[in-house]
Write a protein that holds these residues in place. Structure first.
Motif, PDB file in Angstrom:
ATOM      1  N   ALA A   1       0.864  -1.189   0.000  1.00  0.00           N
ATOM      2  CA  ALA A   1       0.000   0.000   0.000  1.00  0.00           C
ATOM      3  C   ALA A   1       0.897   1.235   0.000  1.00  0.00           C
ATOM      4  CB  ALA A   1      -0.903   0.016   1.224  1.00  0.00           C
ATOM      5  N   VAL A   2       0.382   2.320  -0.564  1.00  0.00           N
ATOM      6  CA  VAL A   2       1.118   3.584  -0.634  1.00  0.00           C
ATOM      7  C   VAL A   2       0.168   4.715  -0.279  1.00  0.00           C
ATOM      8  CG1 VAL A   2       2.330   5.191  -2.170  1.00  0.00           C
ATOM      9  CG2 VAL A   2       2.620   2.743  -2.486  1.00  0.00           C
ATOM     10  N   THR A   3       0.634   5.644   0.545  1.00  0.00           N
ATOM     11  CA  THR A   3      -0.080   6.911   0.728  1.00  0.00           C
ATOM     12  C   THR A   3       0.896   8.027   0.400  1.00  0.00           C
ATOM     13  OG1 THR A   3       0.441   7.079   3.092  1.00  0.00           O
ATOM     14  CG2 THR A   3      -1.657   6.029   2.497  1.00  0.00           C
ATOM     15  N   PHE A   4       0.434   8.993  -0.330  1.00  0.00           N
ATOM     16  CA  PHE A   4       1.246  10.125  -0.760  1.00  0.00           C
ATOM     17  C   PHE A   4       0.468  11.390  -0.429  1.00  0.00           C
ATOM     18  CE2 PHE A   4       3.036  13.199  -3.664  1.00  0.00           C
ATOM     19  CZ  PHE A   4       4.382  12.863  -3.721  1.00  0.00           C
ATOM     20  N   HIS A   5       0.917  12.099   0.588  1.00  0.00           N
ATOM     21  CA  HIS A   5       0.229  13.312   1.053  1.00  0.00           C
ATOM     22  C   HIS A   5      -1.253  13.043   1.333  1.00  0.00           C
ATOM     23  CE1 HIS A   5       3.657  15.822   0.754  1.00  0.00           C
ATOM     24  NE2 HIS A   5       3.713  15.835  -0.556  1.00  0.00           N
ATOM     25  N   VAL A   6      -1.511  12.096   2.217  1.00  0.00           N
ATOM     26  CA  VAL A   6      -2.879  11.694   2.526  1.00  0.00           C
ATOM     27  C   VAL A   6      -3.241  11.996   3.979  1.00  0.00           C
ATOM     28  CG1 VAL A   6      -4.424   9.708   2.770  1.00  0.00           C
ATOM     29  CG2 VAL A   6      -2.959   9.900   0.751  1.00  0.00           C
ATOM     30  N   ALA A   7      -2.471  11.475   4.911  1.00  0.00           N
ATOM     31  CA  ALA A   7      -2.877  11.465   6.322  1.00  0.00           C
ATOM     32  C   ALA A   7      -2.962  12.837   6.959  1.00  0.00           C
ATOM     33  CB  ALA A   7      -1.934  10.574   7.136  1.00  0.00           C
ATOM     34  N   MET A   8      -2.329  13.828   6.389  1.00  0.00           N
ATOM     35  CA  MET A   8      -2.373  15.168   6.981  1.00  0.00           C
ATOM     36  C   MET A   8      -3.785  15.750   6.983  1.00  0.00           C
ATOM     37  SD  MET A   8      -0.111  16.236   3.948  1.00  0.00           S
ATOM     38  CE  MET A   8      -0.607  16.951   2.419  1.00  0.00           C
ATOM     39  N   ASN A   9      -4.693  15.140   6.235  1.00  0.00           N
ATOM     40  CA  ASN A   9      -6.088  15.586   6.199  1.00  0.00           C
ATOM     41  C   ASN A   9      -7.042  14.612   6.882  1.00  0.00           C
ATOM     42  OD1 ASN A   9      -5.015  16.746   3.217  1.00  0.00           O
ATOM     43  ND2 ASN A   9      -6.091  18.153   4.548  1.00  0.00           N
ATOM     44  N   ILE A  10      -6.519  13.621   7.586  1.00  0.00           N
ATOM     45  CA  ILE A  10      -7.364  12.622   8.228  1.00  0.00           C
ATOM     46  C   ILE A  10      -7.199  12.702   9.740  1.00  0.00           C
ATOM     47  CG2 ILE A  10      -7.828  10.155   8.468  1.00  0.00           C
ATOM     48  CD1 ILE A  10      -7.076   9.854   5.523  1.00  0.00           C
TER      49      ILE A  10
END
Length: 173
Positions: free
Chosen positions: A32-41
């Motif tokens: 799995a990959v997240t790219f600039h995702v969690a900063m909004n969760i």
């Protein structure tokens, strides 16, 4: 449209859904990959638990995201958030704990602050020299305040209020 233009349409499936309730069974994916995702969760524990749930044991998880730096305070608007109410940054230490609690083992971490700072500075200089942004670019997603958002990001990278981290983790059994 991008997958068609790159000749990958027959190899890509796109799904729309919530990162907090992924629509796949347990142990479906190898990576799995997240790219600039969690900063909004806001619910990061749930996010990482869901990713761990859909990864097979030993599955790899690559993350590239903005983190809180050692100096307090954020300048808004930012490229990912207009106000504090939609920005959910954590420190690298908090990120390690979140991943550990979700069942991941971090196998590599890389501070990408300097590279990000160089990139954003160069982009701002190029835009200034050209008299504005290029016809296509991230500014189209960021809206009218894109230039201010980029300057805020550069300022906070310079003062260590934020950093960028690349992390590779492995889902434990």
């Amino acid at each position: 449209m991008l997958t068609q233009r790159t000749g990958l349409a027959d190899r890509v499936e796109l799904h729309v859904g919530s990162a907090l309730a992924l629509p796949w069974p347990h142990a479906t994916f190898d990576a799995a990959v997240t790219f600039h995702v969690a900063m909004n969760i806001a619910d990061r524990p749930r996010l990482y638990a869901e990713i761990a749930r859909v990864l097979k044991p030993g599955g790899m998880f690559a993350i590239y995201d903005v983190m809180k730096g050692p100096k307090e305070g954020l300048l808004f608007p930012l490229p990912w958030a207009e106000t504090e109410e939609t920005s959910f940054l954590v420190t690298t230490g908090e990120m390690r704990d979140l991943l550990d609690n979700a069942g991941f083992e971090i196998i590599r971490e890389e501070d990408r602050r300097e590279g990000a700072l160089k990139h954003h500075r160069e982009r701002l200089v190029a835009q200034s020299a050209a008299g504005g942004p290029p016809p296509l670019g991230l500014h189209l997603l960021q809206g009218q305040g894109a230039s201010l958002k980029s300057r805020s990001m550069v300022s906070m990278l310079e003062t260590n209020q934020i950093t960028l981290e690349a992390i590779v983790a492995r889902r434990l059994a």
